[in-house]
Design a protein around this motif. Structure first.
Motif, PDB file in Angstrom:
ATOM      1  N   THR A 122       0.228  59.043 -79.321  1.00 21.96           N
ATOM      2  CA  THR A 122       1.374  58.294 -78.818  1.00 21.96           C
ATOM      3  C   THR A 122       2.498  59.187 -78.326  1.00 21.96           C
ATOM      4  O   THR A 122       3.504  58.697 -77.843  1.00 21.96           O
ATOM      5  CB  THR A 122       1.945  57.372 -79.917  1.00 21.96           C
ATOM      6  OG1 THR A 122       2.341  58.176 -81.025  1.00 21.96           O
ATOM      7  CG2 THR A 122       0.928  56.351 -80.343  1.00 21.96           C
ATOM      8  N   THR A 142      -6.540  58.169 -69.096  1.00 22.18           N
ATOM      9  CA  THR A 142      -5.265  57.706 -69.611  1.00 22.18           C
ATOM     10  C   THR A 142      -5.418  56.274 -70.091  1.00 22.18           C
ATOM     11  O   THR A 142      -6.137  55.483 -69.494  1.00 22.18           O
ATOM     12  CB  THR A 142      -4.165  57.788 -68.538  1.00 22.18           C
ATOM     13  OG1 THR A 142      -4.558  57.019 -67.409  1.00 22.18           O
ATOM     14  CG2 THR A 142      -3.913  59.216 -68.112  1.00 22.18           C
ATOM     15  N   GLY A 143      -4.741  55.953 -71.180  1.00 22.30           N
ATOM     16  CA  GLY A 143      -4.844  54.622 -71.757  1.00 22.30           C
ATOM     17  C   GLY A 143      -3.714  53.717 -71.317  1.00 22.30           C
ATOM     18  O   GLY A 143      -3.850  52.886 -70.429  1.00 22.30           O
ATOM     19  N   TRP A 144      -2.556  53.920 -71.883  1.00 22.12           N
ATOM     20  CA  TRP A 144      -1.446  53.005 -71.707  1.00 22.12           C
ATOM     21  C   TRP A 144      -0.585  53.327 -70.488  1.00 22.12           C
ATOM     22  O   TRP A 144      -0.282  52.464 -69.689  1.00 22.12           O
ATOM     23  CB  TRP A 144      -0.596  53.062 -72.975  1.00 22.12           C
ATOM     24  CG  TRP A 144       0.455  52.027 -73.056  1.00 22.12           C
ATOM     25  CD1 TRP A 144       1.787  52.216 -72.853  1.00 22.12           C
ATOM     26  CD2 TRP A 144       0.293  50.652 -73.354  1.00 22.12           C
ATOM     27  NE1 TRP A 144       2.457  51.050 -73.012  1.00 22.12           N
ATOM     28  CE2 TRP A 144       1.553  50.061 -73.337  1.00 22.12           C
ATOM     29  CE3 TRP A 144      -0.808  49.857 -73.647  1.00 22.12           C
ATOM     30  CZ2 TRP A 144       1.754  48.720 -73.581  1.00 22.12           C
ATOM     31  CZ3 TRP A 144      -0.597  48.526 -73.900  1.00 22.12           C
ATOM     32  CH2 TRP A 144       0.668  47.974 -73.872  1.00 22.12           C
ATOM     33  N   LYS A 145      -0.186  54.561 -70.338  1.00 21.98           N
ATOM     34  CA  LYS A 145       0.721  54.942 -69.249  1.00 21.98           C
ATOM     35  C   LYS A 145       0.009  55.812 -68.233  1.00 21.98           C
ATOM     36  O   LYS A 145      -0.955  56.485 -68.535  1.00 21.98           O
ATOM     37  CB  LYS A 145       1.932  55.686 -69.815  1.00 21.98           C
ATOM     38  CG  LYS A 145       2.768  54.815 -70.725  1.00 21.98           C
ATOM     39  CD  LYS A 145       3.986  55.541 -71.182  1.00 21.98           C
ATOM     40  CE  LYS A 145       4.814  54.624 -72.065  1.00 21.98           C
ATOM     41  NZ  LYS A 145       6.005  55.297 -72.552  1.00 21.98           N
ATOM     42  N   PHE A 170      -1.549  56.273 -75.937  1.00 24.62           N
ATOM     43  CA  PHE A 170      -0.324  55.539 -75.612  1.00 24.62           C
ATOM     44  C   PHE A 170       0.786  56.471 -75.150  1.00 24.62           C
ATOM     45  O   PHE A 170       1.892  56.032 -74.888  1.00 24.62           O
ATOM     46  CB  PHE A 170       0.147  54.741 -76.834  1.00 24.62           C
ATOM     47  CG  PHE A 170      -0.803  53.653 -77.208  1.00 24.62           C
ATOM     48  CD1 PHE A 170      -0.850  52.483 -76.469  1.00 24.62           C
ATOM     49  CD2 PHE A 170      -1.664  53.803 -78.274  1.00 24.62           C
ATOM     50  CE1 PHE A 170      -1.731  51.482 -76.803  1.00 24.62           C
ATOM     51  CE2 PHE A 170      -2.550  52.801 -78.624  1.00 24.62           C
ATOM     52  CZ  PHE A 170      -2.583  51.623 -77.881  1.00 24.62           C
ATOM     53  N   ARG A 172       2.287  59.848 -72.692  1.00 26.74           N
ATOM     54  CA  ARG A 172       2.404  60.112 -71.264  1.00 26.74           C
ATOM     55  C   ARG A 172       2.230  61.594 -71.021  1.00 26.74           C
ATOM     56  O   ARG A 172       2.722  62.424 -71.776  1.00 26.74           O
ATOM     57  CB  ARG A 172       3.760  59.673 -70.744  1.00 26.74           C
ATOM     58  CG  ARG A 172       4.000  60.182 -69.314  1.00 26.74           C
ATOM     59  CD  ARG A 172       5.156  59.532 -68.651  1.00 26.74           C
ATOM     60  NE  ARG A 172       4.713  58.216 -68.223  1.00 26.74           N
ATOM     61  CZ  ARG A 172       5.530  57.252 -67.874  1.00 26.74           C
ATOM     62  NH1 ARG A 172       6.820  57.434 -67.937  1.00 26.74           N
ATOM     63  NH2 ARG A 172       5.061  56.094 -67.478  1.00 26.74           N
TER      64      ARG A 172
END
Length: 180
Positions: A122, A142-145, A170, A172
């Motif tokens: 994260t 990349t997962g979230w961002k 999660f 960046r």
């Protein structure tokens, strides 16, 4: 190379074949073999059935350098490398919740290709590469961002290739070229 049986007629496994392909690609990227020779040797390694055939595909390659992989890991906190630090051929960086800051702009880079295997939970990661570096992000998921990286318009030949792979959950990742 991965331990191979001594009997030249013994069959080879996929891990030995993968190691041979990696060695051939490194030899090409370091200028030890030509593109045509790489094509021929890759074909030989990929179609090899025995230990002897695989060894023949790797004949006359320079010995693999020992100790070219380093791992930096932290659950939380910060991972930071900057200044004139020695960059290994393969750098594995893992951070569950912390921040990662790698500055390769003044680092000692002895290899034409550097692999950075990033496992980020994260937190955030910021990687500064040399001005003339070529950045390859194809192996990164990349997962979230989204990833933040702008390709340099003009790059002088001769810079290292920085291959960044792995997983950013999660967090960046921001990659940029040094300004000087």
């Amino acid at each position: 190379m991965t331990s191979l049986p001594e009997d030249p007629s013994s069959p080879i496994g996929e891990s030995a074949r993968d190691t041979a392909v990696r060695r051939l690609q490194e030899a090409f990227s370091e200028g030890h073999i030509s593109h045509e020779e790489l094509d021929g040797r890759l074909h030989w390694a990929l179609t090899a059935k025995t230990h002897g055939e695989l060894v023949a595909a790797l004949a006359a390659l320079p010995a693999e350098k020992a100790g070219t992989t380093s791992t930096i890991a932290a659950a939380g906190g910060q991972i930071r490398r900057r200044g004139a630090w020695q960059v290994p051929r393969t750098l594995k960086v893992a951070s569950a919740f912390g921040r990662v800051r790698l500055d390769l702009s003044r680092a000692v880079i002895e290899h034409p290709v550097i692999d950075i295997e990033l496992q980020l939970g994260t937190g955030r990661a910021h990687i500064t590469v040399p001005r003339d570096a070529i950045v390859d992000l194809e192996g990164l998921h990349t997962g979230w961002k989204d990833l933040r990286y702008k390709t340099r318009r003009s790059s002088r030949p001769g810079g290292p290739t920085i291959r960044i792979s792995g997983m950013v959950g999660f967090g960046r990742l921001k990659v940029r070229h040094a300004r000087r």
